[in-house]
Design a protein around this motif. Sequence first.
Motif, PDB file in Angstrom:
ATOM      1  N   PHE A 292      42.672  47.817  -3.226  1.00 32.24           N
ATOM      2  CA  PHE A 292      43.102  48.140  -2.075  1.00 32.24           C
ATOM      3  C   PHE A 292      43.399  47.222  -0.886  1.00 32.24           C
ATOM      4  CE2 PHE A 292      38.496  47.968  -2.542  1.00 32.24           C
ATOM      5  CZ  PHE A 292      38.021  47.531  -1.375  1.00 32.24           C
ATOM      6  N   GLY A 293      44.131  47.646  -0.163  1.00 33.68           N
ATOM      7  CA  GLY A 293      44.309  46.758   1.075  1.00 33.68           C
ATOM      8  C   GLY A 293      45.053  45.413   0.555  1.00 33.68           C
ATOM      9  N   THR A 294      44.824  44.566   1.418  1.00 32.83           N
ATOM     10  CA  THR A 294      45.570  43.400   1.238  1.00 32.83           C
ATOM     11  C   THR A 294      44.545  42.169   0.935  1.00 32.83           C
ATOM     12  OG1 THR A 294      45.369  42.778   3.571  1.00 32.83           O
ATOM     13  CG2 THR A 294      47.342  43.787   2.711  1.00 32.83           C
ATOM     14  N   ARG A 295      43.250  42.371   0.718  1.00 30.70           N
ATOM     15  CA  ARG A 295      42.404  41.340   0.307  1.00 30.70           C
ATOM     16  C   ARG A 295      42.156  40.841  -0.884  1.00 30.70           C
ATOM     17  NH1 ARG A 295      37.911  41.725   4.011  1.00 30.70           N
ATOM     18  NH2 ARG A 295      37.853  43.535   5.401  1.00 30.70           N
ATOM     19  N   ASP A 296      42.099  39.553  -1.050  1.00 32.91           N
ATOM     20  CA  ASP A 296      41.702  39.004  -2.448  1.00 32.91           C
ATOM     21  C   ASP A 296      40.477  39.738  -2.943  1.00 32.91           C
ATOM     22  OD1 ASP A 296      44.115  37.136  -1.854  1.00 32.91           O
ATOM     23  OD2 ASP A 296      42.760  35.421  -1.716  1.00 32.91           O
ATOM     24  N   MET A 297      40.769  40.081  -4.327  1.00 28.86           N
ATOM     25  CA  MET A 297      39.589  40.502  -5.014  1.00 28.86           C
ATOM     26  C   MET A 297      39.983  40.197  -6.260  1.00 28.86           C
ATOM     27  SD  MET A 297      40.567  44.708  -4.393  1.00 28.86           S
ATOM     28  CE  MET A 297      40.069  44.377  -2.601  1.00 28.86           C
ATOM     29  N   ALA A 298      38.610  40.223  -7.202  1.00 31.84           N
ATOM     30  CA  ALA A 298      38.467  39.908  -8.469  1.00 31.84           C
ATOM     31  C   ALA A 298      37.490  41.088  -9.163  1.00 31.84           C
ATOM     32  CB  ALA A 298      38.284  38.519  -8.590  1.00 31.84           C
ATOM     33  N   GLY A 299      37.552  41.253 -10.369  1.00 32.98           N
ATOM     34  CA  GLY A 299      36.821  41.911 -11.031  1.00 32.98           C
ATOM     35  C   GLY A 299      36.616  42.096 -12.417  1.00 32.98           C
ATOM     36  N   LYS A 300      35.797  42.755 -13.025  1.00 32.13           N
ATOM     37  CA  LYS A 300      35.790  42.908 -14.662  1.00 32.13           C
ATOM     38  C   LYS A 300      35.257  44.177 -14.931  1.00 32.13           C
ATOM     39  CE  LYS A 300      36.733  41.476 -18.688  1.00 32.13           C
ATOM     40  NZ  LYS A 300      36.889  42.934 -18.899  1.00 32.13           N
ATOM     41  N   THR A 301      35.865  45.024 -15.859  1.00 28.53           N
ATOM     42  CA  THR A 301      35.403  46.121 -16.434  1.00 28.53           C
ATOM     43  C   THR A 301      34.400  45.748 -17.719  1.00 28.53           C
ATOM     44  OG1 THR A 301      37.114  46.188 -17.842  1.00 28.53           O
ATOM     45  CG2 THR A 301      37.491  47.347 -16.101  1.00 28.53           C
ATOM     46  N   GLY A 302      33.604  46.715 -17.907  1.00 26.02           N
ATOM     47  CA  GLY A 302      32.652  46.455 -19.000  1.00 26.02           C
ATOM     48  C   GLY A 302      32.571  47.800 -19.695  1.00 26.02           C
ATOM     49  N   THR A 303      32.664  48.022 -21.093  1.00 28.86           N
ATOM     50  CA  THR A 303      32.418  49.085 -21.918  1.00 28.86           C
ATOM     51  C   THR A 303      31.627  48.689 -23.009  1.00 28.86           C
ATOM     52  OG1 THR A 303      34.293  50.422 -20.837  1.00 28.86           O
ATOM     53  CG2 THR A 303      33.365  51.275 -22.834  1.00 28.86           C
TER      54      THR A 303
END
Length: 757
Positions: free
Chosen positions: A594-605
């Motif tokens: 969302f938006g214009t921010r730098d962001m990072a992440g990871k899913t986990g199942t």
Amino acid sequence: MRTERGGRSKTRSLIEFIAVSVLAGALAAGLVIPFAGFAGQGSEKASEAVQSLPQELDIEPVGIRSRILAADGSLIATLYEQNRVPVSLTQVSPIMRKAIIAIEDSRFYEHGALDLKGTLRAMVRNQTEGGVQQGGSSITQQYVKLSLVEKARNAEERRRATAVTYQRKLAELRYAIAVESELSKDQILERYLNLVNFGDGAYGVQAAAQHYFRTTAKNLTLPQAAMLAGLVKNPTGYDPTNNMTRARARRDLVIRRMLELHVITAAEANKALKAPVINRAQIQKVPNGCASSRYPFYCEYVVSKLLDNPALGRTSKERDHYLKTGGLTVRTSLDPRMQAAAQASINEHTKRKDTAIAAITIVEPGTGLVKAMVQSKPYGRGKNQTAYNYNVEKSYPGGFGGFQNGSTMKAFTIAAAIQKGLPLTYRINSPQQINLSNKKFRTCHGWTRDPDYTPQNSTRGGNLTMVEAARYSTNTYFLQLSQRVGLCSIATIAGKLGMYNAQTLEPLDQVVSMTLGVGYVTPLMLSNAYATFAARGKYCRPLVVTSISDKARRPIETPGIDCNQAIAPEVADGVNQVLSAVMDPGGTGGRLRFGTRDMAGKTGTIQQNLAVWYSGYTPNLAAAAVVADANLPYTNLMYGHTLDGRDIRDPTGSGTAGPLWQTAMEKALKGLPVERFVAPKAITVKGDKKDIPPVWGMSPEEAADVLRQAGFEVTVAEERVDSEESEGTVAYTDPRTREGAPEGAVITLYLSNGRNG
């Protein structure tokens, strides 16, 4: 130094004490109560008993309620054994002082430690009427008794402090003499007013004024003061919340006594007698403990950390007592705005009746400050409630102890690979399914293997780079990558970033499937670990208590922000770029950006869909959200479980836990500056590679020897491939000779089947 007045008071009190003691022996009765046991002992025994009594009263500080505050100073919870807020005598209205003296000890400023005249009158009446009809205790004596009761730490000590015995009464008198010789009358009255029980859980005149009238001790009116003064004799019996009729009668008695003593005028008395005793709507209860807090789970976690702090006492019991009586001010890291943001996400995406639970923790990178902690099941013991905190470890009674974390572990594999020098462009052929049965994986203590392990992808495979494999969360890529970098390096980095088994508190197990999830971790643990990447490798211990001060506003030692450079900044920069790709279009977290921010992440199942995660971050904030089955035995989320009142049909990290993360972070980040990740260096992207010696056409033994001498580790692929090389010799390596590899990397030898395909 004792004043001349104090010396005269002590002399007068001694004379009165001796007189009363003689009369007590002579009458074979009590000072205020019958002393049947003492009557037969005679004056000599009485004298011996008097001489053996202690002469100084060791007065402990009065118990004061403590407060736990949010980062903005708003109240989280009040903790107390007795609801009390001490004030100076100048902060008590003159009419309140007059009321308490009028009804309890009208000659308080005229006599010494005891009122001889009042005591003799009580003795005669009690003796005449054959029982305890009238008390003769001065305010000083009452203060002594209250102090002894307050000092008691168990039932036996409280029994001794209130025992109906001649010895106890004499001890009180002896203590009273000591008190009067050391303190002025005003000091005694001040301490008494702060110590006495005013009923309905209010101790001390300030708390009582707030509780019954929503005012202060300084602003009490005549009818209010008379009501409070009347409570002292029997705080339960005259409590207006229990019996308004008895409370009025007692209050009116105090008013008439004040009129009799000419403390007030007839006009004032008549007006006060017509006033209502209390307005029930004004009664203000002071909630006690975390169960009454707006943030009960967070509050309980704070208390658990306080009970671990040796600065508050030698034992947990001592710390608990000090916490509830020391008048402490505990400031925490909780940000009410961010807490509200996380709670809004829970409210939007879950229902109380859901069979699955959801939990979110938000942490500030670079400080470890825990800004928010929420969950879908509210605090309580009833239906659809819980006393478990799903965000934290099992090291205190309320901690649930986490859930398996699935592919969020891949972030630590990425960090280990970059640390070893593998480039972000590092390619591995990653088929849809791979046979890793009996393949060796290096651990910190040797090697491990799984005799029957053929994992597969839930997303796309292929000849992928590290960035591409992270975007698609390709299992077969990361399993091979973990084999090449070694499980020890993954476990070491995860440990440095605060990851451990939240159930056993032991290090994470180094097993073949480690990169796909291992052990039990918590949202707090995972969000704080990912915050380390956001802070360019600076790990900070999670922090909920930021400061403690005592009743005098003096600071008490408490662990503060504790950070260290756990991984190199350039390694974290590389992880940030890889995990940013997860949130690019086409990535497993692409819909959550969302938006214009730098962001990072990871899913986990995790396997069998027992839990799903999304953990992500910006340079400002990191958060982890989990949706799981919290009942034993854990069951598959897609069978019989609901979230937001609907059946969970396809539980995934991005589709199920992701929206919880997205809503919470979008609201929490409002108003915060837009910050950027630092771009990784070229060497991080391309890698610090050594040349791989050409070994095609060699026997596997010869090729392995050459490669080991060059600084690489070697493994041989089970399947043979079409090649121009002779059968059983090396067809090619992975990575290929032209690609190079960092020192210590695992080189896989593919042997020829002798057929030129």
